[in-house]
Structures are given as structure tokens and as C-alpha cells.
Design a protein around this motif. Structure first.
Motif, short mmCIF file in Angstrom:
data_model
loop_
_atom_site.label_atom_id
_atom_site.label_comp_id
_atom_site.label_asym_id
_atom_site.label_seq_id
_atom_site.Cartn_x
_atom_site.Cartn_y
_atom_site.Cartn_z
N LEU A 36 76.69 42.81 57.64
CA LEU A 36 76.86 41.30 57.37
C LEU A 36 78.37 40.71 57.29
N GLU A 37 78.64 39.85 58.00
CA GLU A 37 79.78 38.99 57.80
C GLU A 37 79.77 38.06 57.18
N THR A 38 80.30 37.96 55.88
CA THR A 38 80.25 37.10 54.82
C THR A 38 81.65 36.55 54.75
N ALA A 39 82.13 35.41 54.11
CA ALA A 39 83.39 34.87 53.86
C ALA A 39 84.19 35.67 53.32
N ASN A 40 83.79 36.55 52.36
CA ASN A 40 84.81 37.39 51.76
C ASN A 40 85.05 38.62 52.81
N HIS A 41 84.03 38.97 53.63
CA HIS A 41 84.11 39.97 54.41
C HIS A 41 85.30 39.68 55.39
N ILE A 42 85.18 38.43 55.91
CA ILE A 42 86.23 38.16 56.85
C ILE A 42 87.70 37.90 56.66
N PHE A 43 87.84 37.55 55.22
CA PHE A 43 89.16 37.19 54.77
C PHE A 43 89.46 38.47 53.84
N PHE A 44 88.78 39.62 53.40
CA PHE A 44 89.22 40.66 52.49
C PHE A 44 88.72 41.84 52.99
N GLU A 45 87.41 41.96 53.09
CA GLU A 45 86.78 43.25 53.13
C GLU A 45 86.81 43.91 54.85
N CYS A 46 86.87 43.19 55.52
CA CYS A 46 87.05 43.50 57.04
C CYS A 46 88.30 44.63 56.89
N PRO A 47 88.15 45.85 57.62
CA PRO A 47 89.18 46.70 57.88
C PRO A 47 90.45 45.91 58.55
N PHE A 48 90.23 45.19 59.38
CA PHE A 48 91.21 44.51 60.22
C PHE A 48 91.82 43.57 59.28
N ALA A 49 91.31 42.65 58.50
CA ALA A 49 91.79 41.85 57.42
C ALA A 49 92.58 42.55 56.36
N ARG A 50 92.12 43.77 55.66
CA ARG A 50 92.93 44.59 54.74
C ARG A 50 94.18 44.82 55.52
N ARG A 51 94.32 45.37 56.88
CA ARG A 51 95.34 45.65 57.55
C ARG A 51 96.30 44.61 57.54
N PHE A 52 95.80 43.48 57.91
CA PHE A 52 96.49 42.15 58.00
C PHE A 52 97.42 41.94 56.86
N TRP A 53 96.40 41.99 55.63
CA TRP A 53 97.13 41.52 54.33
C TRP A 53 98.04 42.51 53.75
N ALA B 104 99.94 44.49 55.90
CA ALA B 104 101.10 44.27 56.63
C ALA B 104 101.73 42.92 56.22
N VAL B 105 101.38 42.10 55.48
CA VAL B 105 102.15 40.85 55.08
C VAL B 105 102.66 41.33 53.67
N GLY B 106 102.21 42.08 53.03
CA GLY B 106 102.60 42.28 51.70
C GLY B 106 101.87 41.72 50.36
N PHE B 107 100.47 41.45 50.85
CA PHE B 107 99.42 40.94 49.71
C PHE B 107 98.78 42.31 49.33
N GLN B 108 98.56 42.23 47.99
CA GLN B 108 97.65 43.25 47.16
C GLN B 108 96.48 42.57 46.60
N PHE B 109 95.43 42.46 47.36
CA PHE B 109 94.14 42.05 46.62
C PHE B 109 93.34 43.04 45.81
N PRO B 110 92.61 42.81 44.89
CA PRO B 110 91.73 43.51 44.20
C PRO B 110 90.67 44.00 45.05
N HIS B 111 89.95 45.09 44.80
CA HIS B 111 88.92 45.87 45.72
C HIS B 111 87.86 44.78 46.12
N ALA B 112 87.43 44.14 45.12
CA ALA B 112 86.26 43.17 45.22
C ALA B 112 86.99 41.62 45.20
#
Length: 157
Positions: free
Chosen positions: A43-60, A62-70
Motif C-alpha cells: 500500500l502506497e500512502t503519503a507517509n510511505h512515499i516520503f518516509f517509509e519507502c526504502p528509496f525515500a529512506r536512502r534519499f533522506w 543521503a541528504v542528512g535528515f534523521q526522521f523518527p521510525h514512524a
């Protein structure tokens, strides 16, 4: 209209990100079509697109952002940008990254491009000068900090 996300104007109605979950909810897509086109999560949710997708996690990462797990899109204004980004330009830098992540996802969906982290970082760097124009006064230091964040981890990508 209401002020949110660092004081920028946005529509009052929530749920504006047209994720596949949103389209499923509106009966535009079937359940079988509601998965993430990048990582194939069910299921692709907004949270998945921007935070949960492994690709998005690798992007963030690489950019130096640290987001909480949820991490949650609705709480984005409370997350800290890379320490090198000046606080008065952090919201614009965050929006630059989000916008380019969204555009890259759409290129994967609509133009059948392959997900490519170096390309996404390049696109962010290419647009940084235009986004700097949104900032008050001369913000060359902000742009330099942004470019540093978008470049420093490129070798590990």
C-alpha cells in the motif's frame, strides 16, 4: 486556506497527496494496483512515499535528515533538517527535497523511469538556485549549505 508546514499557504483540506492509497479509497484503483511502484510494498500512502519507502529512506539519509521510525507527513514541520542547513532556510530546503522526491516518484510511475538516487540528488542540486530565490535577502550561504548536503554523501549512494 490555512498556514502550515513552516507557515506556507496550503489548502485547508487534508489528504491532498494523491498516493495510490488515496486513489484506492476513491475507488479509482483496485487493491492489486495500490502498491508502491518503487519497492512494491502492498500500500502506497503519503507517509510511505516520503518516509517509509526504502528509496525515500536512502534519499533522506543521503541528504542528512534523521526522521523518527514512524514519521508522518502531518508532523513534517517538527522534524529537523541537516545541522549544516541554516535554520532560516531549513523549511525551504525540506520542501525542495520533498518536491523533487515527489517528481522523481512520478517519473517512475508515469514515464517508467527506474528509481535512481544519484539522479534525484542531481535534480535537487540543479533546482537549489531557483529555490534559494524564495528566501529573503542574499542567501548564498544557505544555497552552499544545501549543495553541501546534497553532495557530501554522494560517494556512498
Amino acid at each position: 486556506m490555512v498556514n502550515n508546514l513552516y507557515g506556507h499557504i496550503s489548502p485547508k483540506k487534508k489528504g491532498r497527496v494523491q498516493s495510490r492509497a488515496s486513489l484506492l479509497h476513491k475507488n479509482i484503483l483496485a487493491v492489486a494496483e495500490a502498491g508502491c511502484p518503487i519497492c512494491h510494498a502492498p500500500l502506497e500512502t503519503a507517509n510511505h512515499i516520503f518516509f517509509e519507502c526504502p528509496f525515500a529512506r536512502r534519499f533522506w539519509g543521503a541528504v542528512g535528515f534523521q526522521f523518527p521510525h514512524a514519521a508522518d507527513v502531518k508532523l513534517l514541520h517538527g522534524y529537523a533538517a541537516h545541522a549544516a542547513v541554516p535554520p532560516d532556510s531549513a523549511s525551504t530546503f525540506t520542501l525542495l527535497c520533498l518536491w523533487n522526491l515527489w517528481k522523481h516518484r512520478n517519473a517512475v510511475v508515469f514515464r517508467e523511469q527506474q528509481p535512481c538516487l544519484p539522479l534525484l540528488l542531481h535534480l535537487c542540486r540543479s533546482e537549489a538556485r531557483f529555490w534559494r530565490a524564495r528566501l529573503p535577502g542574499d542567501q548564498e550561504l544557505a544555497e552552499a549549505a544545501w549543495l553541501g548536503c546534497l553532495t557530501e554523501n554522494i560517494a556512498s549512494v
